[in-house]
Design a protein around this motif. Structure first.
Motif, PDB file in Angstrom:
ATOM      1  N   SER A  33       0.816  -1.214   0.000  1.00  0.00           N
ATOM      2  CA  SER A  33       0.000   0.000   0.000  1.00  0.00           C
ATOM      3  C   SER A  33       0.849   1.263   0.000  1.00  0.00           C
ATOM      4  O   SER A  33       0.315   2.373   0.030  1.00  0.00           O
ATOM      5  CB  SER A  33      -0.922   0.008   1.227  1.00  0.00           C
ATOM      6  N   LEU A  34       2.167   1.108  -0.036  1.00  0.00           N
ATOM      7  CA  LEU A  34       3.089   2.242  -0.036  1.00  0.00           C
ATOM      8  C   LEU A  34       3.899   2.245  -1.325  1.00  0.00           C
ATOM      9  O   LEU A  34       4.311   1.182  -1.806  1.00  0.00           O
ATOM     10  CB  LEU A  34       4.052   2.166   1.147  1.00  0.00           C
ATOM     11  N   ARG A  35       4.134   3.427  -1.872  1.00  0.00           N
ATOM     12  CA  ARG A  35       4.971   3.535  -3.062  1.00  0.00           C
ATOM     13  C   ARG A  35       5.874   4.758  -2.922  1.00  0.00           C
ATOM     14  O   ARG A  35       5.398   5.871  -2.700  1.00  0.00           O
ATOM     15  CB  ARG A  35       4.105   3.679  -4.312  1.00  0.00           C
ATOM     16  N   ALA A 254       4.297  -2.223   8.659  1.00  0.00           N
ATOM     17  CA  ALA A 254       4.210  -0.843   8.173  1.00  0.00           C
ATOM     18  C   ALA A 254       3.293  -0.004   9.055  1.00  0.00           C
ATOM     19  O   ALA A 254       3.628   1.133   9.407  1.00  0.00           O
ATOM     20  CB  ALA A 254       3.712  -0.838   6.726  1.00  0.00           C
ATOM     21  N   ALA A 255       2.136  -0.551   9.435  1.00  0.00           N
ATOM     22  CA  ALA A 255       1.201   0.194  10.283  1.00  0.00           C
ATOM     23  C   ALA A 255       1.806   0.469  11.649  1.00  0.00           C
ATOM     24  O   ALA A 255       1.672   1.568  12.202  1.00  0.00           O
ATOM     25  CB  ALA A 255      -0.110  -0.574  10.418  1.00  0.00           C
ATOM     26  N   ALA A 282      13.683  -0.129   2.130  1.00  0.00           N
ATOM     27  CA  ALA A 282      13.676   1.311   1.908  1.00  0.00           C
ATOM     28  C   ALA A 282      12.377   1.938   2.405  1.00  0.00           C
ATOM     29  O   ALA A 282      12.385   3.022   3.011  1.00  0.00           O
ATOM     30  CB  ALA A 282      13.863   1.604   0.414  1.00  0.00           C
ATOM     31  N   LYS A 283      11.259   1.274   2.179  1.00  0.00           N
ATOM     32  CA  LYS A 283       9.979   1.776   2.658  1.00  0.00           C
ATOM     33  C   LYS A 283       9.952   1.822   4.186  1.00  0.00           C
ATOM     34  O   LYS A 283       9.427   2.769   4.784  1.00  0.00           O
ATOM     35  CB  LYS A 283       8.836   0.912   2.129  1.00  0.00           C
ATOM     36  N   LEU A 320      18.481  -2.000  -2.029  1.00  0.00           N
ATOM     37  CA  LEU A 320      18.319  -0.818  -1.192  1.00  0.00           C
ATOM     38  C   LEU A 320      19.054   0.380  -1.790  1.00  0.00           C
ATOM     39  O   LEU A 320      18.535   1.507  -1.804  1.00  0.00           O
ATOM     40  CB  LEU A 320      18.825  -1.108   0.224  1.00  0.00           C
ATOM     41  N   ARG A 321      20.253   0.150  -2.307  1.00  0.00           N
ATOM     42  CA  ARG A 321      21.030   1.235  -2.892  1.00  0.00           C
ATOM     43  C   ARG A 321      20.312   1.809  -4.124  1.00  0.00           C
ATOM     44  O   ARG A 321      20.253   3.032  -4.315  1.00  0.00           O
ATOM     45  CB  ARG A 321      22.431   0.740  -3.266  1.00  0.00           C
ATOM     46  N   ILE A 322      19.736   0.932  -4.936  1.00  0.00           N
ATOM     47  CA  ILE A 322      19.005   1.410  -6.122  1.00  0.00           C
ATOM     48  C   ILE A 322      17.748   2.158  -5.707  1.00  0.00           C
ATOM     49  O   ILE A 322      17.378   3.174  -6.328  1.00  0.00           O
ATOM     50  CB  ILE A 322      18.687   0.234  -7.062  1.00  0.00           C
ATOM     51  N   ALA A 323      17.073   1.707  -4.647  1.00  0.00           N
ATOM     52  CA  ALA A 323      15.900   2.436  -4.151  1.00  0.00           C
ATOM     53  C   ALA A 323      16.290   3.845  -3.706  1.00  0.00           C
ATOM     54  O   ALA A 323      15.558   4.812  -3.961  1.00  0.00           O
ATOM     55  CB  ALA A 323      15.252   1.671  -2.994  1.00  0.00           C
ATOM     56  N   CYS A 324      17.442   3.981  -3.059  1.00  0.00           N
ATOM     57  CA  CYS A 324      17.937   5.323  -2.698  1.00  0.00           C
ATOM     58  C   CYS A 324      18.219   6.136  -3.952  1.00  0.00           C
ATOM     59  O   CYS A 324      17.828   7.310  -4.054  1.00  0.00           O
ATOM     60  CB  CYS A 324      19.205   5.203  -1.848  1.00  0.00           C
ATOM     61  N   PHE A 325      18.895   5.519  -4.912  1.00  0.00           N
ATOM     62  CA  PHE A 325      19.246   6.197  -6.163  1.00  0.00           C
ATOM     63  C   PHE A 325      18.000   6.709  -6.882  1.00  0.00           C
ATOM     64  O   PHE A 325      17.950   7.855  -7.341  1.00  0.00           O
ATOM     65  CB  PHE A 325      20.014   5.208  -7.045  1.00  0.00           C
TER      66      PHE A 325
END
Length: 345
Positions: A33-35, A254-255, A282-283, A320-325
């Motif tokens: 539910s998160l993007r 997440a909640a 990352a989320k 994780l690194r690509i999510a930061c990028f």
């Protein structure tokens, strides 16, 4: 040495968690539910992204915790050795499984200073069930758990659901909070409160913080369901039916993160429970986690070798690194401010 009841239970748990034919995991930790909003022009070099994190006064090279997995089972010594060696190589934190068996029955299974020798620089976390504080020597048991590993902190795991559906479980939890408060005053290292898959709510987190707990691992749904594990262990059909009714009980990771971070903005938080990859990590960091923990996901690799554990985390760290990028985040502080979008559809 003959295997005792507690050690046999831990072996049963490992067999069930490692069996892919048994449905003992939740489907989602709340991440779908998160993007994270994509940044098409990051103005960064991927290799320059800094994943380092501070935790309990130490700098980690990545915001990862090898979460509590096994303690007392016959296979635990090699598992813990592989995990400790990998943690040392990667510069990440490690929490051991429950030390109750090793401390009570002498089934050490690698949960000694020898583990610290394998990982001299690692932030190493001892582990004991919170309900064990009610035993006559519970506070001393907690001290011994820390001393036996030369640990940097003590995890107190909160597992009332698992204990309630386990035939041999500890079902009297009266006075545990006061005992946690006393332990926080007397123990020389920080205390971490951790659920085991049903989540920690904001009111419980605030009570723990008021008692002196310094770190909270929300450990919500999304990973292993220990009610489902106990259902698989049950020999009595009625016990199985009772446990299976709670297979998806709890709050998503997440909640929990969102609610606890809002209630306790200064509290150090760990996110575990259904962290499947680096994007979900990352989320979790975006929602306020200081560290992200994995247990069952890395267990098959830990059964094999240190190299297999390193290969497992190499994938997660690349993700994780690509999510930061792709969010334009040069470090984890920037990631915590990255825009979030609601998914379409």
């Amino acid at each position: 040495m003959k295997k005792n009841t507690l050690s046999q239970r831990k072996d049963d748990h490992l067999d069930i968690v490692l069996d892919p034919t048994r449905a003992i995991t939740h489907t989602d930790g709340g991440w779908s539910s998160l993007r994270l909003e994509h940044c098409a022009l990051p103005e960064l070099a991927l290799d320059d992204i800094d994943l380092s994190s501070r935790f309990l006064g130490k700098t980690l090279r990545a915001p990862l915790l090898i979460s509590s997995m096994t303690g007392g089972a016959a296979r635990a010594e090699s598992i813990n050795a592989h995990l400790a060696e990998a943690a040392q190589h990667l510069g990440i934190a490690m929490g051991v499984g429950s030390q109750r068996v090793s401390l009570r029955e002498g089934f050490e299974q690698g949960l000694t200073r020898a583990l610290r020798q394998r990982a001299p620089d690692v932030t190493l976390l001892a582990n004991l069930g919170a309900v064990q504080l009610r035993e006559a020597d519970g506070l001393d048991l907690a001290r011994r758990a820390v001393d036996s590993l030369h640990a940097d902190a003590l995890i107190l795991h909160l597992n009332p659901l698992q204990e309630a559906v386990q035939p041999e479980g500890d079902r009297d939890w009266r006075g545990v909070l006061l005992l946690i408060e006393r332990l926080c005053r007397e123990l020389e290292v920080p205390v971490i409160a951790k659920e085991v898959g049903a989540g920690i709510s904001a009111p419980v987190a605030m009570a723990l913080a008021n008692a002196g707990v310094q770190v909270i691992d929300v450990a919500g749904t999304g990973g292993t369901s220990w009610a489902a594990v106990e259902a698989e262990r049950a020999s009595d059909p009625a016990d199985r039916a009772v446990a299976m009714a709670f297979a998806d009980w709890g709050m998503s990771t997440a909640a929990c993160l969102h609610e606890v971070r809002r209630a306790l903005p200064g509290m150090a938080l760990i996110a575990s429970g259904g962290i499947n990859d680096g994007v979900e990590a990352a989320k979790a960091i975006r929602l306020g986690a200081q560290l992200v923990g994995q247990a069952a996901r890395v267990l098959p690799a830990a059964m094999q070798s240190t190299e297999a554990v390193l290969a497992h985390f190499d994938i997660l760290l690349r993700q994780l690194r690509i999510a930061c990028f792709c969010t334009g985040s040069r470090n984890l502080d920037a990631l915590r401010s990255a825009p979030l979008q609601a998914p379409h559809g």
